[in-house]
Each structure stands twice: as structure tokens, then as C-alpha cells.
Design a protein around this motif. Structure first.
Motif, PDB file in Angstrom:
ATOM      1  N   ASP A 256       0.962  -1.167   0.026  1.00 24.42           N
ATOM      2  CA  ASP A 256      -0.063   0.476   0.217  1.00 24.42           C
ATOM      3  C   ASP A 256       0.995   1.545   0.220  1.00 24.42           C
ATOM      4  O   ASP A 256       0.494   2.584  -0.751  1.00 24.42           O
ATOM      5  CB  ASP A 256      -0.886  -0.127   0.811  1.00 24.42           C
ATOM      6  N   TRP A 257       1.907   1.031   0.884  1.00 26.92           N
ATOM      7  CA  TRP A 257       2.841   2.025   0.699  1.00 26.92           C
ATOM      8  C   TRP A 257       3.385   2.587  -0.819  1.00 26.92           C
ATOM      9  O   TRP A 257       3.354   3.438  -0.782  1.00 26.92           O
ATOM     10  CB  TRP A 257       3.908   1.800   1.281  1.00 26.92           C
ATOM     11  N   THR A 258       3.431   1.579  -1.023  1.00 26.93           N
ATOM     12  CA  THR A 258       4.133   1.483  -2.435  1.00 26.93           C
ATOM     13  C   THR A 258       3.466   2.321  -3.200  1.00 26.93           C
ATOM     14  O   THR A 258       3.015   3.793  -3.830  1.00 26.93           O
ATOM     15  CB  THR A 258       5.061   0.626  -3.177  1.00 26.93           C
ATOM     16  N   HIS A 259       2.135   1.806  -3.555  1.00 24.53           N
ATOM     17  CA  HIS A 259       0.944   2.341  -4.191  1.00 24.53           C
ATOM     18  C   HIS A 259       0.566   3.932  -4.258  1.00 24.53           C
ATOM     19  O   HIS A 259       0.381   4.269  -4.492  1.00 24.53           O
ATOM     20  CB  HIS A 259      -0.502   1.443  -3.864  1.00 24.53           C
ATOM     21  N   GLY A 260       0.914   4.020  -2.651  1.00 19.94           N
ATOM     22  CA  GLY A 260       0.447   5.645  -2.587  1.00 19.94           C
ATOM     23  C   GLY A 260       1.481   6.786  -3.344  1.00 19.94           C
ATOM     24  O   GLY A 260       1.267   7.573  -3.557  1.00 19.94           O
ATOM     25  N   GLY A 261       3.135   5.854  -3.212  1.00 16.01           N
ATOM     26  CA  GLY A 261       3.572   6.588  -3.255  1.00 16.01           C
ATOM     27  C   GLY A 261       3.899   6.838  -4.520  1.00 16.01           C
ATOM     28  O   GLY A 261       4.132   8.209  -4.927  1.00 16.01           O
ATOM     29  N   LEU A 262       3.487   5.827  -5.620  1.00 16.12           N
ATOM     30  CA  LEU A 262       3.596   5.717  -6.510  1.00 16.12           C
ATOM     31  C   LEU A 262       2.088   7.117  -6.978  1.00 16.12           C
ATOM     32  O   LEU A 262       2.373   7.697  -7.857  1.00 16.12           O
ATOM     33  CB  LEU A 262       3.532   4.681  -7.640  1.00 16.12           C
ATOM     34  N   ALA A 263       1.486   6.721  -6.504  1.00 14.67           N
ATOM     35  CA  ALA A 263       0.239   8.323  -6.878  1.00 14.67           C
ATOM     36  C   ALA A 263       0.103   9.301  -6.568  1.00 14.67           C
ATOM     37  O   ALA A 263       0.241  10.157  -7.314  1.00 14.67           O
ATOM     38  CB  ALA A 263      -1.194   6.992  -6.166  1.00 14.67           C
ATOM     39  N   ARG A 264       1.451   9.571  -5.720  1.00 10.94           N
ATOM     40  CA  ARG A 264       1.363  10.638  -5.242  1.00 10.94           C
ATOM     41  C   ARG A 264       2.578  11.048  -6.019  1.00 10.94           C
ATOM     42  O   ARG A 264       2.095  12.713  -5.974  1.00 10.94           O
ATOM     43  CB  ARG A 264       2.579  10.883  -3.451  1.00 10.94           C
ATOM     44  N   GLY A 265       3.038   9.898  -6.629  1.00  5.35           N
ATOM     45  CA  GLY A 265       4.373  10.835  -7.625  1.00  5.35           C
ATOM     46  C   GLY A 265       3.585  11.932  -8.601  1.00  5.35           C
ATOM     47  O   GLY A 265       4.147  12.415  -9.445  1.00  5.35           O
ATOM     48  N   LEU A 266       2.726  10.628  -8.740  1.00  5.04           N
ATOM     49  CA  LEU A 266       1.834  11.016 -10.431  1.00  5.04           C
ATOM     50  C   LEU A 266       1.149  12.258 -10.478  1.00  5.04           C
ATOM     51  O   LEU A 266       0.925  13.058 -11.287  1.00  5.04           O
ATOM     52  CB  LEU A 266       1.071  10.187 -10.443  1.00  5.04           C
ATOM     53  N   LEU A 267       0.998  12.910  -9.058  1.00  2.15           N
ATOM     54  CA  LEU A 267      -0.279  13.559  -8.620  1.00  2.15           C
ATOM     55  C   LEU A 267       0.541  14.735  -8.885  1.00  2.15           C
ATOM     56  O   LEU A 267      -0.168  15.796  -9.380  1.00  2.15           O
ATOM     57  CB  LEU A 267      -1.532  13.150  -7.521  1.00  2.15           C
ATOM     58  N   ALA A 268       1.667  14.587  -8.405  1.00  2.00           N
ATOM     59  CA  ALA A 268       3.189  15.790  -8.252  1.00  2.00           C
ATOM     60  C   ALA A 268       3.081  15.832  -9.345  1.00  2.00           C
ATOM     61  O   ALA A 268       3.067  17.486  -9.660  1.00  2.00           O
ATOM     62  CB  ALA A 268       4.029  15.085  -6.955  1.00  2.00           C
ATOM     63  N   ALA A 269       3.446  14.931 -10.535  1.00  5.00           N
ATOM     64  CA  ALA A 269       4.178  15.391 -12.165  1.00  5.00           C
ATOM     65  C   ALA A 269       3.044  16.280 -12.185  1.00  5.00           C
ATOM     66  O   ALA A 269       3.435  17.233 -12.995  1.00  5.00           O
ATOM     67  CB  ALA A 269       3.997  13.900 -12.376  1.00  5.00           C
ATOM     68  N   THR A 270       2.064  15.770 -11.955  1.00 11.74           N
ATOM     69  CA  THR A 270       0.778  16.260 -12.604  1.00 11.74           C
ATOM     70  C   THR A 270       0.619  18.508 -12.603  1.00 11.74           C
ATOM     71  O   THR A 270       0.837  18.605 -13.432  1.00 11.74           O
ATOM     72  CB  THR A 270      -0.599  15.905 -12.487  1.00 11.74           C
ATOM     73  N   ALA A 271       0.496  18.047 -11.316  1.00 11.54           N
ATOM     74  CA  ALA A 271       0.108  19.905 -10.556  1.00 11.54           C
ATOM     75  C   ALA A 271       1.861  20.650 -11.185  1.00 11.54           C
ATOM     76  O   ALA A 271       1.666  21.477 -11.291  1.00 11.54           O
ATOM     77  CB  ALA A 271       0.882  19.365  -9.857  1.00 11.54           C
ATOM     78  N   LEU A 272       2.995  19.745 -11.605  1.00 11.43           N
ATOM     79  CA  LEU A 272       4.657  20.521 -12.029  1.00 11.43           C
ATOM     80  C   LEU A 272       3.947  20.684 -13.446  1.00 11.43           C
ATOM     81  O   LEU A 272       4.422  21.627 -13.664  1.00 11.43           O
ATOM     82  CB  LEU A 272       5.503  19.338 -11.537  1.00 11.43           C
ATOM     83  N   ILE A 273       4.169  19.554 -14.161  1.00 11.17           N
ATOM     84  CA  ILE A 273       3.673  20.640 -15.382  1.00 11.17           C
ATOM     85  C   ILE A 273       2.455  21.156 -15.959  1.00 11.17           C
ATOM     86  O   ILE A 273       2.195  22.027 -16.421  1.00 11.17           O
ATOM     87  CB  ILE A 273       2.638  18.886 -16.352  1.00 11.17           C
ATOM     88  N   PHE A 274       1.094  21.142 -14.858  1.00 11.78           N
ATOM     89  CA  PHE A 274       0.459  22.537 -14.637  1.00 11.78           C
ATOM     90  C   PHE A 274       0.737  23.337 -14.175  1.00 11.78           C
ATOM     91  O   PHE A 274       0.582  24.283 -15.363  1.00 11.78           O
ATOM     92  CB  PHE A 274      -0.969  21.774 -13.909  1.00 11.78           C
ATOM     93  N   LEU A 275       2.384  23.566 -13.726  1.00  7.38           N
ATOM     94  CA  LEU A 275       2.174  24.960 -13.420  1.00  7.38           C
ATOM     95  C   LEU A 275       3.741  25.187 -14.492  1.00  7.38           C
ATOM     96  O   LEU A 275       3.400  26.554 -14.618  1.00  7.38           O
ATOM     97  CB  LEU A 275       3.453  24.685 -12.883  1.00  7.38           C
ATOM     98  N   VAL A 276       4.261  24.269 -15.103  1.00  8.44           N
ATOM     99  CA  VAL A 276       5.232  24.621 -16.362  1.00  8.44           C
ATOM    100  C   VAL A 276       4.667  24.767 -17.287  1.00  8.44           C
ATOM    101  O   VAL A 276       4.901  26.158 -17.877  1.00  8.44           O
ATOM    102  CB  VAL A 276       5.915  23.476 -16.308  1.00  8.44           C
ATOM    103  N   ALA A 277       3.563  24.560 -17.393  1.00  9.57           N
ATOM    104  CA  ALA A 277       1.967  24.435 -18.550  1.00  9.57           C
ATOM    105  C   ALA A 277       1.723  26.025 -18.771  1.00  9.57           C
ATOM    106  O   ALA A 277       1.848  27.027 -19.979  1.00  9.57           O
ATOM    107  CB  ALA A 277       0.872  23.799 -19.028  1.00  9.57           C
ATOM    108  N   GLY A 278       1.025  26.150 -17.588  1.00  5.69           N
ATOM    109  CA  GLY A 278       1.135  27.758 -17.723  1.00  5.69           C
ATOM    110  C   GLY A 278       1.473  28.725 -17.281  1.00  5.69           C
ATOM    111  O   GLY A 278       1.786  29.604 -18.211  1.00  5.69           O
ATOM    112  N   LEU A 279       3.102  28.812 -16.983  1.00 10.02           N
ATOM    113  CA  LEU A 279       4.527  29.549 -17.026  1.00 10.02           C
ATOM    114  C   LEU A 279       4.527  29.821 -18.339  1.00 10.02           C
ATOM    115  O   LEU A 279       5.012  30.861 -19.294  1.00 10.02           O
ATOM    116  CB  LEU A 279       5.203  29.563 -15.820  1.00 10.02           C
ATOM    117  N   GLY A 280       4.529  28.035 -18.747  1.00  8.60           N
ATOM    118  CA  GLY A 280       5.152  28.496 -20.571  1.00  8.60           C
ATOM    119  C   GLY A 280       4.508  29.331 -21.558  1.00  8.60           C
ATOM    120  O   GLY A 280       4.589  29.722 -21.930  1.00  8.60           O
ATOM    121  N   LEU A 281       2.660  29.411 -20.897  1.00 14.18           N
ATOM    122  CA  LEU A 281       1.711  29.527 -21.884  1.00 14.18           C
ATOM    123  C   LEU A 281       2.589  31.366 -21.656  1.00 14.18           C
ATOM    124  O   LEU A 281       2.561  32.200 -22.778  1.00 14.18           O
ATOM    125  CB  LEU A 281       0.717  29.996 -21.340  1.00 14.18           C
TER     126      LEU A 281
END
Ligand SMILES: Nc1ncnc2c1ncn2[C@@H]1O[C@H](COP(=O)(O)OP(=O)(O)OP(=O)(O)O)[C@@H](O)[C@H]1O
Ligand SMILES: [Mg+2]
Lengths: 252, 284, 270
Positions: B3-28
Motif C-alpha cells: 500500500d505504501w508503494t501504491h500510495g507513493g506512486l499515486a502521489r508521485g503521479l499527482l505531483a508530476a501532474t501539478a508540476l506540468i500544470f505549473l510549467v504549462a501555465g508559466l510556459g503560456l
């Protein structure tokens, strides 16, 4: 001399719920009347008919007559804002406006068109002193009222009501949410106001009723069961239901 | 452990998405800067930009007419829409049944979703002919744009104003009434005052919507690039000029760089509105 | 009569004016559009040169583009909102400012940037997919916003109860927080669909206006909203007002149905 209140055959319905049934009652000038009774019996409803605040909510239907002095307050020509200026109210839960302490107390006088700063200052100081709050807030009048404690807020609301110099004071469980210290202050305040104001006060605290009221009225299920001098009511009630309630055995 | 790894993976994906959002917005914003640089890097770019004359053929890129157009049309829309919206909000807040209020919120939400082109169509159909008949000229004008825009932002304003009035506790209104306030006095001195952060927030959101509106305005404003001489003369706003000239100036040209600058100005305006809303309009 | 109701009276008059204004707008669109709104109109092709004729491809394009955009941006928006709300995120304030600014960004600005990046740098054609990209950029901050509001609506007590039972943060999110906010998420999705269906400015420059007769994601695709603008401002047919209005009625009915449906589903989920 404050006015008397005379209630004749007052009934209130919320939709189909019959909340007050043919209540007739008199409050003598300058006396303190305590309203007691089980939760939901209509005490707040009764209080709200005396300044016509019940109509603000919209859904209540009212019949019967209420006289303040000689005037029927439910007369079609009655001036409701003026009535409410004469009949002050303190609510069950403190409801200070989200303004400064000063603006809260000055609210009523300003409604009447008082704009002079000196006059307002005097009124605010006097009202806060009467409500036993002055010593705690002097020098902090610009602070938001919401920064005060619950007990202080309730006394602020009392000061706010006193600032318009009403003749009648309606208090709906003013000490319900307060600690013993604040409760004592408010009881002392009511004692000090006796004679100058006609006071109707709802309370669940029987000892409080015994301590500060001249007369007590007992309500149950929307009906006025009994009203009489407080001492007599607490020692020798006429109705068996009153006795049951006072001894904690009343069941509706 | 799994479960921990599972949660860790999910968290990583969410963080990556948020990062992409930031980059895309600032990129605009960065893409706009990149495009704008071609012009901004020139000598005397600013004096050219803030001139009041737009004539790309003669190398004049003054965007002042469009800034004026945007400000005037937005202000005009506000002047008309805010009082109307306050009226709507007050009247709805007076309604006593919850069902009525529920219906009002639903209706206003649907109206906020009416597309810009519908308002533009209506503007062409009724407002432009009306202005033409009233004051002469082509009818396409800042005034027509202001009227169309006013109706367009009206539901947004109404919804926000209504909701902030609804958030004022009933106990405060009763407290005011119990002190002898008339309904009007309670409205002005307690309801509006206690609702002020919410009202301000709604105002700023509506301003942002008006400032950014493109099609409804484009259809009725006339597209004239000279500094407008009066409310009834045709004009253009920052947004309408961008859409009109995008087909004229392909990316890489100087004209396109100026469009990027206009877009940057708009984004700057939006950012300021967001920060103002945060400071004055935070609904606690 | 009650004293001190003057301003309330004024408010009622203003309300009436506002209502009349909207009745006028919606009424005139219906009045002009309804007579032309036939099955033939809905099911046939437009005339490429004059803009008249039917609106079948526009209907399909609108559905496809809005659907595709939502499929892409709904999970992305939810992910950002979840990360911001449920994890202690660094730079949460920056993200929030960016979200709010992008949310109010004029859609034509998005169109401008997508045009430069997708068409200019990546050499995508002006097409349905490029339009979808623009819609996705427009919708992502909106989805983050509505998802954030939905998550905000879940009582903190639910999370604490789940965590107190030994669930991990991710388990709490998946089994408690998201199910509890599902109804609001669906309603937000409906609002996003309505908003996208009405979009025109960004699509004019990225998805184009002319209707090709072959189906391709890489060919220009005109939506209903763009079609209204096109025939009303550039169209040549005689009855262009009516054709535009009929398209407008179709679009508004579509939006109303989407909003109503999402609301129904949300109610059912509750
Ligand atoms: N706005 C309202 N709409 C419908 N019913 C109401 C409303 N206000 C009160 N009631 C009902 O009327 C009855 C009397 O209510 P009221 O508030 O007067 O009781 P109360 O004696 O003050 O009770 P408590 O001691 O708990 O404050 C209750 O049964 C209550 O449910
Ligand atoms: Mg009560």
C-alpha cells in the motif's frame, strides 16, 4: 415610567404547527418577568411576537392582540421600526455585527439620525458602562466586535440594545452560552435595570429565574400554564404541571 | 508495504501532474514573452507602443486605442450591469422559500453559460440598429459593445452578489431589525456592509470576464483602430484586435509580436485582478 | 404599507429590467431561429461558400471536441486539485495564483499561444485536434477550480475518521474523499462542457471555420458557436440571421440539456 404589555388571545402557527395557543398575559410596568418551560414550548416565539420580529422570518401566522401601553402593536397603521426601537431585544446567541465595537453600539443611534461624533461617543460609553463591558473594552473601540469572547459579545449586544434607549427589553436566554462570571454580570445588570425598563426574559435556569424575576410565567406546548409572583410560583405552584417541571419530572 | 508503494506512486503521479500544470501555465506566459521580444527588443519600442496610432503599414504600432477601447467598454458594461445585478441579487435574497432561491441559482447558472456568440448575434440584431437609429453613424460602436457586454456579465454579477448576500447570517438582519432599522436601512448598513468582501470578489470576477470577452464585443464594436472620439464611434479592444489581426500577421512578424504584447497586457490585468480579489475579496 | 422599502422597490424594478433584457435576448433568438430549426437543418451539410444549409458537421464537431477535451482534462484537473488540497504541497499559493489567472485569461490569448506553439512550432495544421488542444488549455484551470471546490466541500471529519482507522492518505482520497465529492465533480463536469460548447474565439484561430467534407482529426472543424459567428458576420446567404439563430437555439438547447443531465446525475449520486 416604562409601559405595560398586555397580550390577549395570542396564537401563532408555523405552517400547520400551532406554536402558541391563545396566550393572554400582562406584564406590569418596570417589572422583570421570567419565561420558563421545556424546550420547544414557544418561549422564543412568544418573545418575538412582542416586537413583531416573527414576521421577518416570513412563514408564521399570528392572531390575537398585543398592547404596548395603550397602542395595539398589530394595528395595521403601526410603525414597526418605531415599535422595535421602543422594544429592545437580546438574542439567544450573541449576534454582533462584523463591525467595530464602536459601530456596533452606535448602530441604533445612527439609525435615528444621530451623526454628531461627541454625542455618539457619549452614548457608546454610557451603554457599554451599563452593560458592564466598558472597563474591558475602553481604548479598544475600533477593534472588530468579532474579536471579543462570547460573554463579551453578549454584553456588547445588550449595550447595543440599550443604546437606543428602549422602554422594554426582551431577553432570550441571554446567559445560555456564558460562563458563571459573565452570567453574574448580566444578572446584576438586569437587577440594575429593573424599574427603568419592562423586562421579559426567557431562561432555562430556574435558579436564575428565582433570583432576578418579579413574576414568572410557565409555558408548555404552546400554552401558558401559569403565571404569578416568582416566590409563590416556586414555593406553591397552582398547577400540577408547573410543580412537575420545577422538580424535573415534567414529561410532555 | 504494498500500500505504501501504491500510495507513493499515486502521489508521485499527482505531483508530476501539478508540476506540468505549473510549467504549462508559466510556459503560456513565456511563449507570449518570447513572441513579444522581437518587438520589445527594438529601440524606442515603448514610445511606439504607447502611441495612439495604429498603422502597421507605416510602422506605427500604438496600442493606446485598444487599451482605451477595453477600458471604456468594460467600464460602460459595469456601469449598466452592476446596479441591475444588485437589484437582481437583492430581490432574489428577499425571496423567502428555499425552492425559489434554488431555482434562481440554477437559472442564473444556466444564463452564465449562454455563449458569447448568442449575445453577439443579439447585438447585431437589435443593439447596433438601435444605436444607428438613435445617433446615426454605423451603429457599430463602443456603446453597442458596452450594452451587449453588460447583459453578458449580468448573470455572473447577479450570481456572485446573490450568493454573498445569502452568506450574511439571518441573525444579523434580525439584530438590525430589532434595533428599529427599516428594511432599507438593514440592507445598506448591515447586509451590503457584511457582504462587502463577497461583493468585491464578484465585482472583480465580473470585470475579468468583461475585460477578456472577445466575440460578443468583436461582432458589434466595428473594429476601427483609431482612437475613438466618443461612445458612439466605432472602436476596438485588446481582445478584438488580437482576433482581427491574427490572420493578418502570421507568427514571426512584427505585427504578431505586438499582438503578443497586447495579450501580455491582458494577462497582467488578470493577474492584478486575481491579487486584488485575494486581498479585498477573500470570503472568510 | 411597510416603511423604508424604497430601495427594495428600486431593486425590484432593476430586477424586472434585467429579466426583460434576458427575455428579449432569448426570445429574439427563439423567435428568429425556431422556424428554421428543422430535421433537415440538423441533418444536412452546410454550403461551404455561402454558409447556409444544415449544421450536421458542426453538431458532430462540437460533440467530438468537447468530449475529447473533457476526457483529457477532467483527470488532469482532478489530479492537480487533489495534489493541492490533500497533500501538503510546496508553492500552493503560486499554483493558486496561476490557476486563478489562467481561469480568467481571455480565451483568445490561449488561442494566440496555441496557434504559435502548435501551428507555428510543431507544424500542426489548423484542425480539430489543434482546437482540442486550445480547449484543453482553456479547460484545465477550470477543472482544477471546480474539482478544488468539490474537494473543499468534503467535511474534514471524513478524512480524519478514515485516517484514524489506519488508512493511508491515498486510500483516504480514493475511498472517501473522491466518492464523497463525486456529485459535485459531475456537476462541475457539466458546467465545463457547457462552457466549452460555447467557446468561439480560440477555436476560430485554431480549429478554423471552413467545413471539410472528409472526417479527419487533422482537418479544420467548425463548431456550432463558431458557425454562428461565421454565418452572421461573413456568411452570404439571405436568411443568415435565421440560420444563425437556429444554430444558436440548437447550441443553447444542447447546453441546457448538458447542464440538466449533469445535475440529474449529481442528484442521483447524492
Ligand atoms: N421558523 C420556524 N418554522 C417552523 N417551526 C418553528 C419555527 N420556529 C420555531 N418553530 C417551532 O415552534 C415551536 C416553538 O419554538 P420556540 O423556538 O418558540 O421554542 P422555545 O420555547 O424557545 O424553545 P428553546 O427553549 O429550545 O429555545 C417549536 O416546536 C419549533 O419547532
Ligand atoms: Mg428559544
Amino acid at each position: 415610567m416604562p409601559p405595560e404589555i398586555r397580550v390577549e388571545g395570542l396564537s401563532v402557527w408555523y405552517d400547520r404547527h400551532h406554536a402558541l395557543k391563545q396566550v393572554s398575559l400582562e406584564v406590569a410596568p418596570g417589572e422583570v418577568l421570567a419565561l420558563i418551560g421545556p424546550s420547544g414550548c414557544g418561549k422564543s416565539t412568544f418573545l418575538r411576537t412582542l416586537n413583531r420580529l416573527l414576521e421577518e422570518g416570513g412563514r408564521a401566522r399570528i392572531s390575537g392582540r398585543v398592547f404596548l401601553g395603550d397602542a395595539d402593536i398589530y394595528d395595521a397603521a403601526a410603525d414597526i421600526p418605531d415599535l422595535r426601537r421602543r422594544v429592545g431585544m437580546v438574542f439567544q446567541a450573541p449576534n454582533p455585527f462584523p463591525f467595530s465595537i464602536f459601530d456596533n453600539v452606535a448602530y441604533g443611534p445612527r439609525l435615528q439620525g444621530v451623526t454628531d461624533r461627541q454625542a455618539l461617543r457619549r452614548i457608546v460609553e454610557r451603554s457599554l458602562q451599563q452593560a458592564a463591558l466598558w472597563d474591558e473594552v475602553r481604548g479598544k473601540l475600533r477593534r472588530s466586535a468579532l474579536t471579543l469572547s462570547g460573554g463579551q459579545q453578549q454584553r456588547l449586544c445588550i449595550a447595543r440594545a440599550l443604546a437606543v434607549e428602549p422602554e422594554v427589553l426582551l431577553m432570550d436566554e441571554p446567559t445560555a452560552s456564558l460562563d458563571p462570571m459573565s452570567t453574574t454580570k448580566i444578572e446584576e445588570l438586569v437587577a440594575a435595570l429593573r424599574g427603568r425598563y419592562t423586562i421579559v426574559m426567557v431562561t432555562h435556569n430556574l435558579r436564575q429565574a428565582a433570583r432576578i424575576s418579579d413574576r414568572t410565567a410557565f409555558f408548555a406546548e404552546g400554552t401558558l400554564i401559569e403565571v404569578g409572583p416568582t416566590r409563590q410560583m416556586f414555593t406553591a405552584p397552582l398547577d400540577p404541571r408547573t410543580e412537575q417541571y420545577l422538580t424535573g419530572r415534567y414529561e410532555s | 508495504m504494498r500500500d505504501w508503494t501504491h500510495g507513493g506512486l499515486a502521489r508521485g503521479l499527482l505531483a508530476a501532474t501539478a508540476l506540468i500544470f505549473l510549467v504549462a501555465g508559466l510556459g503560456l506566459v513565456a511563449a507570449l514573452f518570447l513572441g513579444a521580444w522581437r518587438f520589445l527588443g527594438e529601440p524606442s519600442a515603448l514610445s511606439n507602443l504607447f502611441g495612439d496610432f495604429w498603422d502597421p503599414l507605416r510602422n506605427r504600432y500604438g496600442v493606446l486605442p485598444f487599451i482605451v477601447g477595453s477600458v471604456v467598454v468594460t467600464l460602460g458594461a459595469l456601469v449598466m450591469a452592476v446596479p441591475l445585478a444588485l437589484g437582481v441579487a437583492v430581490t432574489l435574497a428577499e425571496q423567502r422559500t428555499a425552492g425559489m432561491k434554488d431555482f434562481a441559482v440554477r437559472a442564473l447558472t444556466v444564463l452564465t453559460a449562454v455563449p458569447s456568440v448568442i449575445f453577439g448575434w443579439w447585438g447585431l440584431q437589435m443593439v447596433v440598429p438601435w444605436v444607428r437609429a438613435r445617433v446615426g453613424g454605423p451603429g457599430f460602436s463602443l456603446l453597442a459593445a458596452g450594452i451587449v457586454l453588460a447583459l453578458m456579465v449580468l448573470p455572473t454579477f447577479s450570481l456572485f452578489f446573490f450568493q454573498s448576500l445569502e452568506r450574511v447570517p439571518q441573525s444579523l438582519r434580525e439584530g438590525s431589525a430589532a434595533l428599529g432599522a427599516t428594511p432599507d436601512q438593514t440592507l445598506w448598513r448591515v447586509a451590503f456592509r457584511a457582504a462587502m468582501p463577497g461583493l468585491t470578489n464578484g465585482l472583480l470576477v465580473g470585470v475579468a470576464r468583461a475585460l477578456g470577452e472577445t466575440m460578443a464585443v468583436q461582432m458589434v464594436i466595428g473594429g476601427q483602430t483609431a482612437l475613438p472620439s466618443s461612445l458612439t464611434s466605432p472602436g476596438a479592444t485588446l481582445t478584438t484586435q488580437i482576433i482581427t489581426d491574427m490572420t493578418v500577421f502570421p507568427p514571426g512578424t512584427r505585427g504578431h509580436a505586438v499582438l503578443d504584447i497586447m495579450a501580455l497586457l491582458l494577462m497582467l490585468g488578470m493577474y492584478v485582478l486575481v491579487r486584488l480579489a485575494e486581498r479585498w475579496g477573500s470570503v472568510s | 404599507m411597510k416603511r423604508g422599502m424604497v430601495w427594495h422597490r428600486v431593486a425590484a424594478v432593476l430586477f424586472a429590467i434585467a429579466a426583460a433584457g434576458f427575455a428579449l435576448i432569448l426570445g429574439s433568438v427563439l423567435w428568429a431561429g425556431l422556424p428554421d430549426l428543422t430535421w433537415h437543418f440538423l441533418a444536412s451539410w452546410p454550403n461551404e461558400r455561402t454558409g447556409g444549409g444544415g449544421i450536421l458537421p458542426e453538431l458532430i464537431n462540437t460533440g467530438v471536441m468537447v468530449g475529447l477535451t473533457l476526457v483529457i482534462t477532467a483527470p488532469l484537473g482532478l489530479a492537480v486539485a487533489v495534489y493541492r488540497r490533500e497533500y501538503r504541497m510546496r508553492r500552493a499559493a503560486t499554483l493558486n495564483h496561476l490557476r486563478a489567472t489562467l481561469l480568467s485569461a481571455p480565451t483568445i490569448v490561449v488561442g494566440l499561444v496555441v496557434y504559435r506553439v502548435a501551428v507555428g512550432w510543431w507544424h500542426w495544421p489548423v484542425s480539430l485536434l489543434t482546437g482540442c488542444l486550445a480547449l484543453a488549455v482553456i479547460n484545465w484551470p477550470f477543472m482544477v477550480t471546480v474539482a478544488g471546490e468539490a474537494l473543499e466541500g468534503v467535511p474534514q471529519g471524513y478524512r480524519e475518521a478514515s485516517l484514524a482507522l489506519g488508512a493511508s492518505r491515498w486510500q483516504t482520497i480514493r475511498r472517501v474523499v473522491i466518492p464523497a465529492s463525486l456529485a459535485q465533480l459531475v456537476e462541475g463536469l457539466g458546467m465545463a462542457a457547457a462552457r466549452l460548447a460555447g467557446e468561439s474565439a480560440a477555436l476560430i484561430v485554431t480549429a478554423g471555420v471552413n467545413v471539410s467534407r472528409h472526417w479527419s482529426f487533422w482537418a479544420p472543424g467548425e463548431t456550432l458557436a463558431v458557425h454562428i459567428w461565421y454565418i452572421r458576420t461573413e456568411g452570404l446567404v439571405l436568411n443568415r440571421d435565421a440560420a444563425a439563430a437556429a444554430t444558436g437555439v440548437t447550441l443553447m438547447v444542447l447546453i441546457a440539456v448538458v447542464l440538466w443531465l449533469s445535475r440529474r446525475i449529481a442528484r442521483w449520486l447524492e
